[in-house]
Design an enzyme around this catalytic site. Structure first.
Site, short mmCIF file in Angstrom:
data_model
loop_
_atom_site.label_atom_id
_atom_site.label_comp_id
_atom_site.label_asym_id
_atom_site.label_seq_id
_atom_site.Cartn_x
_atom_site.Cartn_y
_atom_site.Cartn_z
N ASP A 1 0.86 -1.20 0.00
CA ASP A 1 0.00 0.00 0.00
C ASP A 1 0.89 1.24 0.00
OD1 ASP A 1 -0.78 0.68 3.51
OD2 ASP A 1 0.96 -0.33 2.62
N ASP B 1 7.74 3.75 2.32
CA ASP B 1 8.51 2.58 2.77
C ASP B 1 8.16 1.34 1.96
OD1 ASP B 1 6.03 2.82 4.17
OD2 ASP B 1 6.72 1.40 5.68
N ASP B 2 6.90 1.25 1.50
CA ASP B 2 6.54 0.18 0.56
C ASP B 2 7.36 0.32 -0.72
OD1 ASP B 2 4.08 1.17 2.13
OD2 ASP B 2 3.42 -0.81 1.51
N ASN C 1 1.60 2.28 16.86
CA ASN C 1 1.81 3.62 16.30
C ASN C 1 0.45 4.32 16.11
OD1 ASN C 1 1.03 2.11 14.11
ND2 ASN C 1 2.90 2.49 12.90
N GLU D 1 -0.48 -1.44 15.81
CA GLU D 1 0.25 -0.92 14.64
C GLU D 1 -0.77 -0.76 13.51
OE1 GLU D 1 0.75 -3.08 11.82
OE2 GLU D 1 1.59 -1.35 10.78
N ASN E 1 -1.11 -1.46 10.16
CA ASN E 1 -1.54 -2.52 9.24
C ASN E 1 -2.46 -3.53 9.93
OD1 ASN E 1 -0.12 -1.48 7.07
ND2 ASN E 1 1.70 -2.72 7.46
N HIS F 1 9.92 0.88 7.87
CA HIS F 1 9.23 -0.36 8.22
C HIS F 1 9.29 -1.45 7.15
CE1 HIS F 1 7.64 2.07 11.49
NE2 HIS F 1 7.08 2.91 10.64
N ASP F 2 8.73 -1.20 5.99
CA ASP F 2 8.47 -2.28 5.03
C ASP F 2 9.71 -2.98 4.47
OD1 ASP F 2 5.49 -0.65 3.72
OD2 ASP F 2 5.78 -1.98 5.43
O1 RIB Z 1 2.71 0.95 10.58
C1 RIB Z 1 3.61 0.96 9.48
C2 RIB Z 1 2.97 0.35 8.27
O2 RIB Z 1 1.82 1.10 7.92
C3 RIB Z 1 3.89 0.38 7.04
O3 RIB Z 1 3.60 -0.72 6.22
C4 RIB Z 1 3.48 1.64 6.36
O4 RIB Z 1 3.71 1.59 4.94
C5 RIB Z 1 2.00 1.65 6.63
O5 RIB Z 1 1.35 0.82 5.67
CA CA Z 2 2.95 -0.36 3.89
#
Ligand code: RIB
Ligand code: CA
Length: 324
Positions: free
Chosen positions: A9, A13-14, A153, A159, A161, A234-235
């Site tokens: 998504d 970071d993706d 977060n 978190e 996702n 993150h990703d």
């Molecule tokens: O919480 C971090 C995640 O949420 C990462 O995958 C960021 O791209 C968002 O999708």
């Molecule tokens: Ca992501």
């Protein structure tokens, strides 16, 4: 070379994770899921990333909304489009289909031993596994970014996702496949900061400049929200866990996701109690459910940073050469 399917998504970071996957592995195909931004936006962002970095894989759009929860996005973090910051090139690529779930089922049935890397809410994976329960056994494994063994977060304990689609996370965690988890407790060890932006900008390519602008915008937002110009990259951790397992240590743990807690919905509950005396053999039922996840514990941040910069530099050059 490992062969990957990447569900994402984008978000910056993706995007970096896609480039790392393309450089260090074979990206067989890409699916998108509503998350950071609505499905059309994240699908556009995935196509733009493929265009900028010469990634040939097809992009198939998947679920626009979670299994049962209402959709939620993260405009306050990634902008309304999910790609706030850079001026972006005109989109030349098109999604191969809007049946990402069907694509996952067909592709995994057609080829054994693929890794499925999930970088957003787990809706596509859950829908695929429900329709085709044979899939997890056909995969080399699932490597997902999501959850956390300590603070969240989006909420104090959840978190983003896993909070967006906790029901989907529960399906994946119960799927019986080999699962690697890159939770916030792991990914916050890999900092995204002004120094990383500067290193991307110094690479000089168009793609690297876009990533630098995405990071600058993300850090500007982070500073407004938290007072700090810093976050976790993150990703890419979920990709490196597959392509470079030596840069991440993990422990076999029981992980479940909370669905009903008024304060804790979307929280991943990671059992980090010491294994019973006598080593690693899985617990018997009377001591609680068996471990189901390789929980990422530490990441070698210097190695991870070097690998990500190598991938972006190499792929950016490739696409520059292709443009000539
Ligand atoms: O919480 C971090 C995640 O949420 C990462 O995958 C960021 O791209 C968002 O999708
Ligand atoms: Ca992501």
């Amino acid at each position: 070379v490992v062969r990957l399917l990447i569900d994402c998504d984008p978000g910056h970071d993706d995007a970096i994770a896609l480039v790392a996957g393309a450089h260090f592995a074979d990206v067989v195909g890409i699916t998108t899921v509503g998350g950071n931004a609505p499905l059309p936006d994240v699908t556009t962002n995935a196509l733009l990333t493929c265009q900028l970095f010469g990634i040939e894989a097809e992009v198939h759009a998947g679920a626009a909304r979670p299994l049962v929860a209402p959709p939620r996005h993260a405009p306050e973090v990634h902008g309304v489009s999910g790609f706030a910051g850079p001026s972006l090139p005109d989109l030349e690529r098109r999604a191969a289909s809007d049946d990402g779930v069907g694509y996952l089922i067909d592709t995994i049935r057609n080829e054994e031993g693929l890794w499925l890397v999930a970088l957003g809410p787990l809706t596509n994976l859950a829908l695929a596994f429900r329709q085709a329960p044979d899939l997890p056994g056909r995969l080399a494994g699932i490597s997902f970014m999501g959850g956390s063994a300590d603070v969240g977060n989006r909420t104090p304990v959840a978190e983003f996702n896993t909070l967006v689609d906790p029901e989907a996370a529960a399906v994946v965690l119960g799927s019986g496949g080999r699962i690697h988890m890159a939770g916030l407790d792991l990914t916050t060890q890999f900092p995204v900061d002004d120094a990383l932006e500067a290193d991307f900008r110094a690479l000089g390519g168009t793609g690297a400049r876009v990533l630098a602008d995405l990071i600058r915008s993300y850090l500007d937002q982070a500073e407004r929200l938290t007072g700090q110009r810093r976050g976790g990259l993150h990703d890419p951790c979920a990709v490196l866990a597959v392509t470079h397992p030596e840069v991440i240590t993990s422990e076999l743990r029981r992980v479940d996701v909370e669905l009903n807690g008024r304060l804790t919905r979307g929280m991943t509950v990671v059992d980090r109690r010491a294994a019973p005396a006598g080593g690693r053999e899985p617990r018997t039922d009377d001591e609680g459910p068996a471990p189901n996840v390789h929980h990422g514990h530490t990441v070698d941040r210097a190695a991870a940073r070097r690998l990500v910069l190598e991938a972006v530099s190499a792929r950016d050059r490739t696409s520059r050469a292709a443009d000539r």
